[in-house]
Design a protein around this motif. Structure first.
Motif, PDB file in Angstrom:
ATOM      1  N   ASN A   1       0.856  -1.185   0.000  1.00  0.00           N
ATOM      2  CA  ASN A   1       0.000   0.000   0.000  1.00  0.00           C
ATOM      3  C   ASN A   1       0.897   1.241   0.000  1.00  0.00           C
ATOM      4  O   ASN A   1       0.991   1.959   0.995  1.00  0.00           O
ATOM      5  N   GLU A   2       1.554   1.481  -1.119  1.00  0.00           N
ATOM      6  CA  GLU A   2       2.539   2.567  -1.176  1.00  0.00           C
ATOM      7  C   GLU A   2       2.735   3.020  -2.620  1.00  0.00           C
ATOM      8  O   GLU A   2       2.965   2.194  -3.509  1.00  0.00           O
ATOM      9  N   VAL A   3       2.635   4.324  -2.855  1.00  0.00           N
ATOM     10  CA  VAL A   3       2.890   4.881  -4.178  1.00  0.00           C
ATOM     11  C   VAL A   3       3.840   6.080  -4.083  1.00  0.00           C
ATOM     12  O   VAL A   3       3.791   6.997  -4.900  1.00  0.00           O
ATOM     13  N   GLY A   4       4.702   6.086  -3.060  1.00  0.00           N
ATOM     14  CA  GLY A   4       5.690   7.150  -2.939  1.00  0.00           C
ATOM     15  C   GLY A   4       6.642   7.144  -4.122  1.00  0.00           C
ATOM     16  O   GLY A   4       7.121   6.092  -4.545  1.00  0.00           O
ATOM     17  N   ALA A   5       6.933   8.334  -4.654  1.00  0.00           N
ATOM     18  CA  ALA A   5       7.739   8.443  -5.872  1.00  0.00           C
ATOM     19  C   ALA A   5       9.175   8.001  -5.647  1.00  0.00           C
ATOM     20  O   ALA A   5       9.758   7.300  -6.482  1.00  0.00           O
ATOM     21  N   VAL A   6       9.774   8.434  -4.547  1.00  0.00           N
ATOM     22  CA  VAL A   6      11.185   8.131  -4.270  1.00  0.00           C
ATOM     23  C   VAL A   6      11.317   7.396  -2.951  1.00  0.00           C
ATOM     24  O   VAL A   6      12.005   6.391  -2.863  1.00  0.00           O
ATOM     25  N   TYR A   7      10.667   7.907  -1.931  1.00  0.00           N
ATOM     26  CA  TYR A   7      10.716   7.326  -0.592  1.00  0.00           C
ATOM     27  C   TYR A   7       9.295   6.972  -0.156  1.00  0.00           C
ATOM     28  O   TYR A   7       8.323   7.539  -0.637  1.00  0.00           O
ATOM     29  N   PRO A   8       9.147   6.023   0.748  1.00  0.00           N
ATOM     30  CA  PRO A   8       7.813   5.671   1.237  1.00  0.00           C
ATOM     31  C   PRO A   8       7.185   6.808   2.023  1.00  0.00           C
ATOM     32  O   PRO A   8       7.864   7.712   2.500  1.00  0.00           O
ATOM     33  N   GLY A   9       5.873   6.727   2.159  1.00  0.00           N
ATOM     34  CA  GLY A   9       5.140   7.745   2.902  1.00  0.00           C
ATOM     35  C   GLY A   9       3.831   8.144   2.267  1.00  0.00           C
ATOM     36  O   GLY A   9       3.081   8.939   2.825  1.00  0.00           O
ATOM     37  N   ASP A  10       3.543   7.577   1.075  1.00  0.00           N
ATOM     38  CA  ASP A  10       2.313   7.907   0.360  1.00  0.00           C
ATOM     39  C   ASP A  10       1.472   6.651   0.151  1.00  0.00           C
ATOM     40  O   ASP A  10       1.576   5.993  -0.896  1.00  0.00           O
ATOM     41  N   PRO A  11       0.647   6.272   1.114  1.00  0.00           N
ATOM     42  CA  PRO A  11      -0.205   5.101   0.900  1.00  0.00           C
ATOM     43  C   PRO A  11      -1.209   5.358  -0.219  1.00  0.00           C
ATOM     44  O   PRO A  11      -1.686   6.489  -0.385  1.00  0.00           O
ATOM     45  N   LEU A  12      -1.496   4.315  -0.984  1.00  0.00           N
ATOM     46  CA  LEU A  12      -2.497   4.459  -2.038  1.00  0.00           C
ATOM     47  C   LEU A  12      -3.847   4.803  -1.422  1.00  0.00           C
ATOM     48  O   LEU A  12      -4.542   5.716  -1.880  1.00  0.00           O
ATOM     49  N   LEU A  13      -4.241   4.075  -0.373  1.00  0.00           N
ATOM     50  CA  LEU A  13      -5.459   4.359   0.382  1.00  0.00           C
ATOM     51  C   LEU A  13      -5.099   4.431   1.860  1.00  0.00           C
ATOM     52  O   LEU A  13      -4.247   3.672   2.337  1.00  0.00           O
ATOM     53  N   ALA A  14      -5.709   5.352   2.568  1.00  0.00           N
ATOM     54  CA  ALA A  14      -5.391   5.547   3.981  1.00  0.00           C
ATOM     55  C   ALA A  14      -5.612   4.251   4.757  1.00  0.00           C
ATOM     56  O   ALA A  14      -6.570   3.517   4.517  1.00  0.00           O
ATOM     57  N   GLU A  15      -4.719   4.019   5.709  1.00  0.00           N
ATOM     58  CA  GLU A  15      -4.774   2.793   6.494  1.00  0.00           C
ATOM     59  C   GLU A  15      -4.547   3.121   7.969  1.00  0.00           C
ATOM     60  O   GLU A  15      -3.438   3.382   8.392  1.00  0.00           O
TER      61      GLU A  15
ATOM     62  N   ARG B   1      -3.576  11.726   6.976  1.00  0.00           N
ATOM     63  CA  ARG B   1      -2.537  12.731   7.216  1.00  0.00           C
ATOM     64  C   ARG B   1      -2.769  14.044   6.493  1.00  0.00           C
ATOM     65  O   ARG B   1      -1.965  14.958   6.576  1.00  0.00           O
ATOM     66  N   TYR B   2      -3.869  14.141   5.753  1.00  0.00           N
ATOM     67  CA  TYR B   2      -4.257  15.448   5.196  1.00  0.00           C
ATOM     68  C   TYR B   2      -5.706  15.398   4.738  1.00  0.00           C
ATOM     69  O   TYR B   2      -6.235  14.326   4.419  1.00  0.00           O
ATOM     70  N   ALA B   3      -6.350  16.543   4.758  1.00  0.00           N
ATOM     71  CA  ALA B   3      -7.727  16.642   4.286  1.00  0.00           C
ATOM     72  C   ALA B   3      -7.721  16.509   2.771  1.00  0.00           C
ATOM     73  O   ALA B   3      -7.110  17.316   2.062  1.00  0.00           O
ATOM     74  N   GLY B   4      -8.397  15.488   2.272  1.00  0.00           N
ATOM     75  CA  GLY B   4      -8.379  15.190   0.850  1.00  0.00           C
ATOM     76  C   GLY B   4      -7.684  13.887   0.531  1.00  0.00           C
ATOM     77  O   GLY B   4      -7.651  13.470  -0.627  1.00  0.00           O
ATOM     78  N   GLN B   5      -7.148  13.206   1.546  1.00  0.00           N
ATOM     79  CA  GLN B   5      -6.475  11.926   1.313  1.00  0.00           C
ATOM     80  C   GLN B   5      -7.503  10.868   0.919  1.00  0.00           C
ATOM     81  O   GLN B   5      -8.602  10.789   1.487  1.00  0.00           O
ATOM     82  N   MET B   6      -7.157  10.015  -0.049  1.00  0.00           N
ATOM     83  CA  MET B   6      -8.071   8.965  -0.496  1.00  0.00           C
ATOM     84  C   MET B   6      -8.178   7.873   0.571  1.00  0.00           C
ATOM     85  O   MET B   6      -7.153   7.339   1.016  1.00  0.00           O
ATOM     86  N   VAL B   7      -9.404   7.551   0.965  1.00  0.00           N
ATOM     87  CA  VAL B   7      -9.652   6.571   2.026  1.00  0.00           C
ATOM     88  C   VAL B   7     -10.199   5.269   1.446  1.00  0.00           C
ATOM     89  O   VAL B   7      -9.821   4.180   1.861  1.00  0.00           O
TER      90      VAL B   7
ATOM     91  N   ASP C   1      -9.451  16.605  -7.484  1.00  0.00           N
ATOM     92  CA  ASP C   1      -8.069  16.663  -7.968  1.00  0.00           C
ATOM     93  C   ASP C   1      -7.279  17.703  -7.177  1.00  0.00           C
ATOM     94  O   ASP C   1      -6.160  17.446  -6.712  1.00  0.00           O
ATOM     95  N   MET C   2      -7.849  18.878  -6.986  1.00  0.00           N
ATOM     96  CA  MET C   2      -7.136  19.943  -6.288  1.00  0.00           C
ATOM     97  C   MET C   2      -6.935  19.627  -4.808  1.00  0.00           C
ATOM     98  O   MET C   2      -5.952  20.065  -4.205  1.00  0.00           O
ATOM     99  N   GLN C   3      -7.852  18.872  -4.215  1.00  0.00           N
ATOM    100  CA  GLN C   3      -7.689  18.499  -2.810  1.00  0.00           C
ATOM    101  C   GLN C   3      -6.709  17.336  -2.624  1.00  0.00           C
ATOM    102  O   GLN C   3      -5.945  17.306  -1.655  1.00  0.00           O
ATOM    103  N   ALA C   4      -6.739  16.376  -3.548  1.00  0.00           N
ATOM    104  CA  ALA C   4      -6.034  15.113  -3.331  1.00  0.00           C
ATOM    105  C   ALA C   4      -4.610  15.104  -3.852  1.00  0.00           C
ATOM    106  O   ALA C   4      -3.813  14.257  -3.430  1.00  0.00           O
ATOM    107  N   THR C   5      -4.259  16.008  -4.768  1.00  0.00           N
ATOM    108  CA  THR C   5      -2.938  15.942  -5.391  1.00  0.00           C
ATOM    109  C   THR C   5      -2.094  17.159  -5.028  1.00  0.00           C
ATOM    110  O   THR C   5      -2.605  18.246  -4.744  1.00  0.00           O
TER     111      THR C   5
END
Length: 812
Positions: A87-101, A105-111, A295-299
């Motif tokens: 469950n990770e789509v971080g570009a270089v380093y981990p920290g970006d889960p595909l879906l919150a688990e 960590r921010y308003a607009g994160q995909m759950v 798009d503007m909230q999530a990216t």
């Protein structure tokens, strides 16, 4: 064998250096150019929608999606628990889960995601989710985050107490520092010292085509991902990791994007991964398109920065030392922030020799969307402090800001950057002299000063600012590219390379390169969609290096085929290979001329291979992060702009009346496309610095989620008098593609001249003796606040050493 056959140079060949039209220009203006959402999908194709977090930082205590599953048309509901791989789509380093688990960590994160038969049904089902959250404290201020030790580092997010930022203490705060000489000593002994602070706002990419992906099964258990991405290989990699499969089962394909600007370098992978996961689970094709507000909230967006600076200088305004601190608001995860802050630090000098200097960069963690690449990749934010300092020094000494700038430019004697790279082609002095004359700067400066002396309301401002922008990826391994070239038996040519087309004309330039090397007219060469099963392991189309890298790779492939045909023709005709050339669709052998079609037919019948690969890796670049020294850039592109603004000091409203630009592209590959890039980049930069304002509420919710609240420049904002010229007669000193220079990102920073001109107009209210603070975007409200601050200042009040006045602090 590399010189066996020379490239074609005939007038009939639309070779690099000629203004060939964009390969999709007609399709763009007629609407025939197809984007992913224009493509007809299979009859049973499904659609995705996502549920977004309403909290900036919270634990998920209940996730009940049963009612969502019962909604009409819903086929599947997907959560983090359904991901078979990571469950990770971080570009270089981990920290970006595909879906919150477990936590958001921010308003607009995909759950969660809803898969339904229609897009309307998918979106209508989302609000039926029953989710409970336990809110946690949210960090929303990057300066406070650094003071509290909340930093985004390459390995992970660190949370440990650190001292508050302080230039005079030289705190590094788990951040990077680049130094040359002894900056504290230089400042301590400088005849004059000024300090300043600025807040630089972020920027939404606002591409015409939003984030989108489509996934469909191949007949060999693989998946094909149509993605609007600047980095198809990264999409391939992250999709494979999310699904838990090997990369050779995933094909990522990009024909064109409706704009990218960096927003589709790392952010597109999540859409491809979620579409692929849904397609894998359902066995049907899936399309996933984010509506504009989501798009503007999530990216992610351009990083906002909080900058501080101290500069020492002599009586002429020449710098003797500088201490610059850059705090980038990275959002909740690393994403590409390591490189963004690196590049901000590399460009803290802009076009000036700093003397003894120290540049410190911090990567602040906040509970907002993870900020990402944007045209300039940190360079624009990094240049802002030194440009502010140039204006501040001029006001302090009573000089024209242009004279201060000219005295500090890199030249052949003062040519080493604060990170140890030698500036080997310092064109900027000559370029500015040329622009100063062509724009009639001195006469206009005199006329504007006289006008302002008698105008009680409308004030005019004028500024000439330079740009020095380093070209190469700052991550060394990304400076590579591949290409695949095929010649068919009818003589037509097909090229494929690892770069992606987002409207910038890359494909057109690459086709021109191939046409030149093979002596063909441009219409003989066609380009195909970028696909990871044709050219593997590609780098993103970013860092302004698309043509530099992919054009070189295509050229290598064309040279290989040219040599191969030469070798065959020399034996076939019984002539020396060095006597042969390709031009005007023919093989020229002395007085004999053999048509291209005949040559290819004969080569095919002789079983000569008519396809080839090409590869290119940028030479000479290196950087040692531990010492903060190296050569991160292969070369520099230069430019300068003169902007004139007219400001209503009673309302803060203003317009940009005239802009003159002279920009360095070396020997241009395509002057028409390069000029368009300069014009578009300038206007986009102007929007970043003037009208495009991102606003969040106190809970971390983005308030500017569409064109009604987020104001990009319109046709009416383009300067009424807009004069753009390309610098001629200065080919690149480095062995780049036909001695050209990149043009994608450098022009954006020419717009700093608009911001500087606004400060110039406001400064006239205090007889040019006070340098106003003007954070960006410089909206009419901020301009009015700055005007009021100077209206209230006593005209006789002298500037203090920190750049403010004793009785009237600068507008905050």
């Amino acid at each position: 064998m590399r010189k066996l056959i020379q490239p074609g140079t005939s007038a009939s060949t639309v070779a690099p250096g000629h203004a060939a039209p964009h390969d999709s220009a007609v399709g763009h203006v007629t609407g025939r150019a197809a984007y992913i959402d224009d493509l007809p999908g299979p009859a049973d194709m499904l659609q995705l929608a996502v549920g977004l977090s309403p909290h900036a930082h919270a634990r998920i205590t209940r996730l009940d999606l049963d009612e969502v599953r019962r909604q009409p048309g819903v086929v599947d509901v997907i959560t983090a628990a359904d991901i078979p791989g990571v469950n990770e789509v971080g570009a270089v380093y981990p920290g970006d889960p595909l879906l919150a688990e477990g936590k958001v960590r921010y308003a607009g994160q995909m759950v969660f995601a809803v898969l339904a038969d229609t897009l309307d049904n998918a979106r209508r089902a989302v609000p039926h989710a029953a989710i409970d959250y336990a809110p946690l404290d949210a960090a929303l201020d990057p300066v406070a985050s650094i003071a509290a030790g909340l930093t985004v580092l390459p390995e992970h997010v660190h949370e440990r107490p650190l001292p508050a930022p302080a230039l005079d203490r030289g705190a590094t705060m788990a951040s990077d520092t680049q130094t040359s000489g002894n900056a504290p000593a230089a400042l301590a002994h400088a005849p004059h010292v000024l300090a300043g602070e600025q807040v630089i706002g972020g920027q939404e990419h606002f591409y015409l085509e939003g984030q989108i992906a489509q996934a469909e099964a191949l007949d060999d258990d693989g998946l094909r991902i149509l993605t609007s991405s600047q980095h198809p290989s990264e999409v391939q990699k992250l999709v494979a990791e999310v699904l838990g499969v090997s990369l050779n089962t995933i094909v990522a394909e990009v024909r064109r994007m409706g704009g990218g600007f960096g927003g589709k370098e790392s952010q597109a992978a999540a859409l491809g991964a979620l579409a692929a996961l849904a397609a894998q689970r359902s066995g049907r094709a899936v399309r996933f398109r984010l509506p504009r507000a989501d798009d503007m909230q999530a990216t992610g967006k351009r990083h906002g920065f909080h900058n501080r600076y101290r500069v020492g200088f002599d009586d002429s305004g020449r710098l003797t030392g500088a201490d610059i601190e850059l705090i980038g608001n990275c959002g909740h995860s690393p994403d590409l922030s390591e490189g963004v802050v690196d590049r901000a630090m590399f460009h803290a000098d802009n076009a000036y020799y700093l003397g003894d200097a120290r540049v410190t960069g911090h990567r602040a963690m906040t509970h907002t969307v993870s900020n990402t690449a944007f045209r300039g990749f940190g360079g624009p934010q990094g240049m802002m402090p030194i440009e502010a300092a140039m204006d501040d020094i001029a006001r302090h000494l009573g000089l024209d800001p242009l004279d201060v700038r000219k005295r500090n430019l890199y030249d052949h004697e003062r040519c080493e950057t604060h990170y140890g790279q030698t500036v080997d082609q310092p064109l900027i002095g000559e370029l500015i002299e040329t622009l100063e004359a062509s724009s009639d700067y001195r006469a206009r400066r005199h006329a504007i000063t006289a006008f302002n002396a008698t105008s009680p309301v409308i004030r005019k401002g004028l500024a000439l600012t330079p740009v020095k922008f380093g070209i190469s990826f700052t991550a060394q391994h990304l400076n590579q590219a591949g290409a695949l070239l095929a010649i068919y038996t009818d003589g037509s040519v097909l090229i494929n390379h690892g770069g992606t087309e987002m409207g910038q004309g890359l494909h057109t330039k690459v086709c021109q390169v191939v046409a030149r090397e093979l002596g063909l007219p441009l219409e003989r060469v066609r380009i195909s969609a970028t696909r990871t099963d044709k050219v593997p392991n590609t780098s993103p189309t970013a860092a302004s290096s698309g043509a530099d890298l992919n054009g070189m790779a295509a050229r290598e492939a064309a040279i290989t085929l040219r040599e191969r045909l030469c070798e065959f023709a020399a034996g076939w005709l019984g002539v020396p290979g060095e006597s042969l050339s390709l031009a005007d669709e023919a093989l020229i052998a002395g007085e004999r001329r053999i048509g291209w079609h005949e040559l290819i037919q004969q080569a095919y019948m002789a079983r000569v291979p008519l396809s080839a690969t090409g590869f290119y890796a940028t030479p000479e670049i290196h950087y040692d992060r531990t010492t903060g020294r190296g050569r991160p850039f292969y070369y520099y592109a230069w430019g300068a702009a003169v902007s004139e603004v007219h400001v209503d000091t009673l309302t803060g409203e203003y317009r940009v009346a005239r802009v003159d630009i002279l920009h360095d592209v070396g020997d241009s590959l395509n002057p028409a496309i390069d000029r368009g890039q300069v014009e578009g980049g300038f206007v986009q930069g102007m929007g970043w610095l003037t009208s495009e304002e991102l606003k969040w509420d106190e809970a971390g919710h983005l308030l500017t989620t569409g064109p009604a609240t987020y104001k990009i420049p319109t046709c009416g904002d383009v300067p009424r008098d807009f004069r753009v010229q390309l610098l001629e007669g200065h080919p690149n000193s480095q062995a780049t593609l036909y001695r050209s220079k990149a043009v994608g990102e450098p022009p954006l920073m020419l717009a700093i001249s608009v911001w500087s001109a606004l400060r110039d107009a406001i400064a006239s209210l205090a007889d040019y003796r006070i340098s106003p603070r003007l954070d960006t975007p410089a909206t009419p409200e901020r301009v009015l606040t700055a005007c009021r601050a100077l209206h209230e200042a006593e005209p006789s009040t002298a500037p203090e050493p920190d750049g403010t006045t004793a009785d009237a602090p600068l507008a905050k």
